[in-house]
Design an enzyme around this catalytic site. Structure first.
Site, mmCIF file in Angstrom:
data_model
loop_
_atom_site.group_PDB
_atom_site.id
_atom_site.type_symbol
_atom_site.label_atom_id
_atom_site.label_comp_id
_atom_site.label_asym_id
_atom_site.label_seq_id
_atom_site.Cartn_x
_atom_site.Cartn_y
_atom_site.Cartn_z
ATOM 1 C CB SER A 287 -8.114 2.944 3.371
ATOM 2 O OG SER A 287 -7.208 2.364 4.281
ATOM 3 C CB SER B 195 -7.998 -0.145 6.092
ATOM 4 O OG SER B 195 -8.761 1.028 6.075
ATOM 5 C CE LYS C 153 -3.874 1.634 2.961
ATOM 6 N NZ LYS C 153 -4.661 1.270 4.172
HETATM 7 N N1 GLN Z 1 -12.888 2.748 7.146
HETATM 8 C C1 GLN Z 1 -12.216 3.123 8.347
HETATM 9 C C2 GLN Z 1 -11.920 4.602 8.335
HETATM 10 O O1 GLN Z 1 -12.285 5.224 7.413
HETATM 11 C C3 GLN Z 1 -10.995 2.286 8.557
HETATM 12 C C4 GLN Z 1 -9.775 2.830 7.945
HETATM 13 C C5 GLN Z 1 -8.536 2.015 8.202
HETATM 14 O O2 GLN Z 1 -8.590 0.928 8.767
HETATM 15 N N2 GLN Z 1 -7.403 2.594 7.841
HETATM 16 O O3 GLN Z 1 -11.360 5.138 9.221
#
Ligand code: GLN
Length: 492
Positions: free
Chosen positions: A161, A185, A86
């Site tokens: 994400s 994420s 990532k």
């Molecule tokens: N969807 C969650 C957020 O927007 C998780 C994001 C993540 O785990 N980086 O914060």
């Protein structure tokens, strides 16, 4: 042995073929690069393709085998395995911008510990994956590089994400990708793309060299098409790292095979509230089917209540935003962050312009929320209260583990939605984290496994959580349940 078929090979199979000399690292990497390019055209899963670096690393590995003889790669458990990381995971000499304009062009001087350890085990980095800016989002639509499309249906989101990592593995472009998981994420995009997504117990994998979001929740996670590959990558990367003081040493997981016997007598607690109302029919169906499979295999399935469970999302957004507002304060255009605004405007103006131009709207919303939650006069009411709820929730989860080995929930309340569908409704998107954020708040390990296809033929994921330090149980359970069904790779 025929030429490597990147869309079918597991990481462990690739390593065995490269070690034995049946495949050269060069042909493995070339075949995957070809697949990466096709995936990129179809899904925008990548922010960079590292052709030259990857082919150089492959040539070096092949030369090492040629010079050292047939056994020379035996100590490299991931010999020749192509992987992707990532865009918020640092790679020496490669732009690491977390898909944010504010980090545009930032090149770290060294590899993140997790990247260095994969490389040292023979794995070859071939691409960087797209994501929501700074990891804030659940659809990978909020990226400076544009949205990621789901390889199963290009009109739908890949989840987020770490959407690029999940899409890349689902499309057969790489057998292994890293993401980060602060509230889900790694697991949620893995569910949306039909692959295995694993977040280890907090402290298992070093965050050194990883762009931080919320430090008490952040953990690096692993995406593969098979839990046995996850186990190998985990063992390679885990272990104390002096440059991340939160790391602890965990016993090695060892080789995991798909063994139905691992399900016999396994005590599974299904979190009642999370498989009912608020969950799509397809996801409820998948939960029922999986419960039946577990029972047939000899597991003892019971229902569990987590009375504070539904408060998890609110608590997660307060804590993660508060920590983000502190972590991201460093990007002010002075030392870190691409500076916007003429120097003679003065420091305050330049900082304001830099941060307004560099952060996207969702990141700005989180920073405002987090700053408010920490503001003098409100701190106890918001941040303090969230910490108390976090403790209560963690205690409830602990108590639940007195009677069961693993907890089971869906990974997300629905399968992948259409691109743009939730863009204007942040709250609805936040609610999609109801299942995954629990493990981050409690600091425990959790895994998402493919559990069939739902409406519109999109994958559905189910999640298992285990007590801290018991990640091996998760990998065994995942391998036993999803091992025999090869995960369908999407047609890119
Ligand atoms: N969807 C969650 C957020 O927007 C998780 C994001 C993540 O785990 N980086 O914060």
């Amino acid at each position: 042995m025929t030429a490597p078929d990147p869309s079918a090979a597991r990481a462990t199979e690739i390593a065995a073929q490269v070690q034995s000399g049946a495949w050269t690292a060069r042909e493995v990497v070339s075949a995957h690069l070809e697949r990466v390019r096709r995936t990129q055209d179809a899904t925008n899963a990548f922010t960079q393709i590292l052709d030259t670096n990857a082919l150089d690393a492959a040539a070096a590995l092949d030369a090492r085998r040629e010079a050292g003889g047939p056994d020379s790669l035996q100590d490299l458990p991931l010999a020749g395995v192509p992987f992707a990381v990532k865009a918020n995971i640092g790679v020496a000499g490669v732009v690491t911008d977390a898909a944010s304009a504010i980090l545009n062009g930032y090149i770290p001087p060294r590899d993140a510990t997790v990247v260095a350890r994969l490389k040292a085990a023979g794995a070859i980095l071939i691409a960087i994956t797209n994501q929501d800016e700074f990891g804030m989002g659940g659809s990978s639509e909020r990226s400076a590089y544009g949205p990621v499309r789901n390889p199963w249906d290009h009109g739908r989101v890949a989840g987020g994400s770490s959407g690029g990592s999940a899409a890349a593995v689902a499309a057969g472009a790489v057998p292994l990708a890293l993401g980060t998981d602060t509230g889900g994420s790694v697991r949620q995009p893995s569910a949306f793309c039909g692959v295995v997504g694993f977040k280890p117990t907090y402290g298992t994998l070093s965050r050194s060299g990883v762009v931080p979001f919320a430090s008490s929740l952040d953990q690096v996670g692993i995406v593969t098409r098979h839990a046995s590959d996850t186990a190998v990558a985990l063992d390679v990367m885990a272990g104390r790292d002096p440059s991340d003081a939160t790391t602890v040493s965990m016993p090695a997981v060892g080789r995991i095979t798909s063994d139905a016997a691992d399900l016999e007598g396994l005590r599974v607690g299904v979190v009642r509230d999370l498989v009912g109302e608020g969950t799509s029919a397809a996801v409820q169906n998948a939960a029922r089917t999986l419960t039946r499979r577990l029972t047939d295999a000899g597991a003892q399935v019971s229902e569990i209540d987590l009375p504070t469970g539904r408060a998890g999302v609110a608590c997660y957004y307060l804590i993660s935003s508060a920590e983000a507002s502190s972590n991201l304060a460093r990007y002010d255009g002075m030392i870190l962050g691409r500076r916007v605004g003429d120097n003679n405007l003065g420091e305050t103006q330049v900082m304001t312009q830099t941060r307004s131009a560099g952060f996207g709207p969702e990141v700005r919303r989180r920073l405002l929320m987090g700053t408010f939650a920490l503001a003098a006069g409100h701190q106890d009411e918001w941040y303090g209260q969230a910490l108390r709820v976090r403790r209560k929730l963690a205690n409830e989860i602990d108590d639940a583990f007195a009677g069961v080995d693993v907890l089971m929930t869906p990974t997300a309340p629905s399968d992948a939605y259409e691109l743009g569908e939730l863009r204007s409704d942040p709250l609805e998107m936040y609610l999609g984290d109801v299942d995954t954020c629990l493990a981050n708040l409690a600091g425990i390990g959790a895994i998402s496994i493919p559990a069939g296809l739902g409406e519109h033929g999109m994958p559905v994921g189910m999640q298992f959580m285990a007590p801290a330090g018991r990640d091996e149980v998760l990998l065994r359970t995942a391998a036993a349940l999803s091992g025999d069904t090869p995960v369908a790779t999407a047609d890119v």
